[in-house]
Structure formats: C-alpha cells, structure tokens
Design a protein around this motif. Structure first.
Motif, PDB file in Angstrom:
ATOM      1  N   ALA A   1      -0.207 -14.773 -24.184  1.00  0.00           N
ATOM      2  CA  ALA A   1      -0.147 -13.798 -23.095  1.00  0.00           C
ATOM      3  C   ALA A   1      -1.393 -13.894 -22.214  1.00  0.00           C
ATOM      4  CB  ALA A   1      -0.001 -12.381 -23.652  1.00  0.00           C
ATOM      5  N   ARG A   2      -2.561 -14.057 -22.849  1.00  0.00           N
ATOM      6  CA  ARG A   2      -3.801 -14.190 -22.067  1.00  0.00           C
ATOM      7  C   ARG A   2      -3.800 -15.475 -21.246  1.00  0.00           C
ATOM      8  NH1 ARG A   2      -6.021 -12.317 -26.720  1.00  0.00           N
ATOM      9  NH2 ARG A   2      -6.848 -14.356 -27.270  1.00  0.00           N
ATOM     10  N   ARG A   3      -3.318 -16.557 -21.843  1.00  0.00           N
ATOM     11  CA  ARG A   3      -3.228 -17.826 -21.105  1.00  0.00           C
ATOM     12  C   ARG A   3      -2.293 -17.697 -19.904  1.00  0.00           C
ATOM     13  NH1 ARG A   3      -2.517 -20.816 -26.409  1.00  0.00           N
ATOM     14  NH2 ARG A   3      -4.660 -21.256 -27.028  1.00  0.00           N
ATOM     15  N   ALA A   4      -1.142 -17.065 -20.136  1.00  0.00           N
ATOM     16  CA  ALA A   4      -0.177 -16.883 -19.042  1.00  0.00           C
ATOM     17  C   ALA A   4      -0.767 -16.007 -17.940  1.00  0.00           C
ATOM     18  CB  ALA A   4       1.114 -16.262 -19.582  1.00  0.00           C
ATOM     19  N   ALA A   5      -1.523 -14.984 -18.339  1.00  0.00           N
ATOM     20  CA  ALA A   5      -2.151 -14.105 -17.348  1.00  0.00           C
ATOM     21  C   ALA A   5      -3.200 -14.881 -16.542  1.00  0.00           C
ATOM     22  CB  ALA A   5      -2.801 -12.911 -18.034  1.00  0.00           C
ATOM     23  N   LYS A   6      -3.997 -15.675 -17.230  1.00  0.00           N
ATOM     24  CA  LYS A   6      -5.021 -16.461 -16.524  1.00  0.00           C
ATOM     25  C   LYS A   6      -4.378 -17.481 -15.587  1.00  0.00           C
ATOM     26  CE  LYS A   6      -8.643 -15.845 -19.911  1.00  0.00           C
ATOM     27  NZ  LYS A   6      -9.474 -16.450 -20.953  1.00  0.00           N
ATOM     28  N   ARG A   7      -3.271 -18.060 -16.025  1.00  0.00           N
ATOM     29  CA  ARG A   7      -2.551 -19.016 -15.171  1.00  0.00           C
ATOM     30  C   ARG A   7      -2.007 -18.318 -13.924  1.00  0.00           C
ATOM     31  NH1 ARG A   7       1.122 -20.702 -18.751  1.00  0.00           N
ATOM     32  NH2 ARG A   7      -0.486 -21.753 -19.951  1.00  0.00           N
TER      33      ARG A   7
ATOM     34  N   PRO B   1      -3.229  -8.395 -20.798  1.00  0.00           N
ATOM     35  CA  PRO B   1      -2.751  -9.598 -20.114  1.00  0.00           C
ATOM     36  C   PRO B   1      -1.400  -9.437 -19.419  1.00  0.00           C
ATOM     37  CG  PRO B   1      -2.694  -9.909 -22.487  1.00  0.00           C
ATOM     38  CD  PRO B   1      -3.371  -8.612 -22.230  1.00  0.00           C
ATOM     39  N   VAL B   2      -0.513  -8.640 -19.968  1.00  0.00           N
ATOM     40  CA  VAL B   2       0.809  -8.480 -19.356  1.00  0.00           C
ATOM     41  C   VAL B   2       0.683  -7.792 -18.003  1.00  0.00           C
ATOM     42  CG1 VAL B   2       3.084  -7.410 -19.629  1.00  0.00           C
ATOM     43  CG2 VAL B   2       1.954  -8.444 -21.594  1.00  0.00           C
TER      44      VAL B   2
END
Length: 159
Positions: free
Chosen positions: A10-16, A65-66
């Motif tokens: 979730a954190r990776r997706a948020a950073k992306r 992150p979401v």
C-alpha cells in the motif's frame, strides 16, 4: 507492531501515485508556460493548488497510504482536466479515452504539444514564404529567359 506485506504494498502504491501526480504537476507547469496570458494564470493557479495537495499526500504516504494514494490520483486527474480544458482549442479534446494508470502526465504532455503546434506552423510558413520570395524569379528575369529561349529556337530552325 511488525509491518505486513500488504502495508508495504500500500505504501509503495501510494508513493507511486504521488510520483505520477508530481510528474503531472510538472507537465502542467510546462503547459502553462506555453499558453497565452488569460489561460496561463488559471493553469498556474490550479497547478499550485494541486502541488500543495500532492505535498500533503506525500507526507501522508507513510501513515495512511490509501488516503494518500487516493488524494494523489485525484490531484493528477484534476491537473489533466485543467490541461484538457485550457490546452486545446476551447477544450475540444477529451481525456476519457486515455488509459487511467500512470498516463495523466502523458496526456498533459500531448496537450502541450498541441498548444505549441500553431506557433511552429507559423514559423515554418514564414520561412517558406521568405524562401519562395528569394527563389522565385521576377517578371524581368522571366522575360529575359523566354527571350533567350526564343533566340535559341530561331537559331536552331535556321541551321
């Protein structure tokens, strides 16, 4: 509390999503610099407002992150809508056909290319006009040439 794999994802997706939104913001600022004055200020104002939202989303990417991902995607969508509205002639282009994942900055880049096109065409047509005026013979030169050709034909008939 140990961090789970889903939290990391979730954190990776948020950073992306934040990176994509930052890219869209950068392209929007570039678009604003190539627009005429009334639209430029509106696009710059929208880009500035969204940059603040993107910064907030960047700070929230670690804790929630979401929410950060949703905010970043929403910001990039707003930037794309602004680019479509002010980028083309009266906002006739549509962004509905473009794929949603990570291509908002590409759409904004295309809008910028469309904005630059008329000025490029004006320069090219001006250069063509100058070239044509230099290379096109005057009436006097053309008359001289036809006179020479007539003399050659007359000489050729006499021989």
């Amino acid at each position: 509390m140990p961090k789970t794999e889903t939290d990391r994802d979730a954190r990776r997706a948020a950073k992306r999503a934040v990176k994509d939104a930052e890219r869209a913001g950068k392209e929007t600022r570039k678009l604003a610099s190539s627009l005429p004055e009334p639209a430029r200020t509106k696009v710059k104002a929208a880009a500035k407002a969204e940059a603040e939202r993107i910064d907030r989303a960047k700070k929230d990417a670690g804790s929630s992150p979401v929410t950060a991902k949703r905010a970043a995607r929403r910001s990039s969508a707003r930037l794309e809508r602004v680019a479509v509205r002010y980028g083309t002639a009266a906002g006739t282009a549509s962004s509905t056909g473009s794929p949603k994942k990570g291509s908002r900055s590409k759409t904004i880049k295309q809008q910028r290319a469309q904005v630059k096109q008329p000025s490029k065409m004006a320069v090219v047509s001006g250069l063509r006009t100058v070239f044509a005026s230099i290379t096109t013979p005057t009436d006097q030169e053309r008359a001289k040439k036809t006179a020479k050709q007539r003399v050659r034909r007359m000489k050729a008939k006499q021989v």
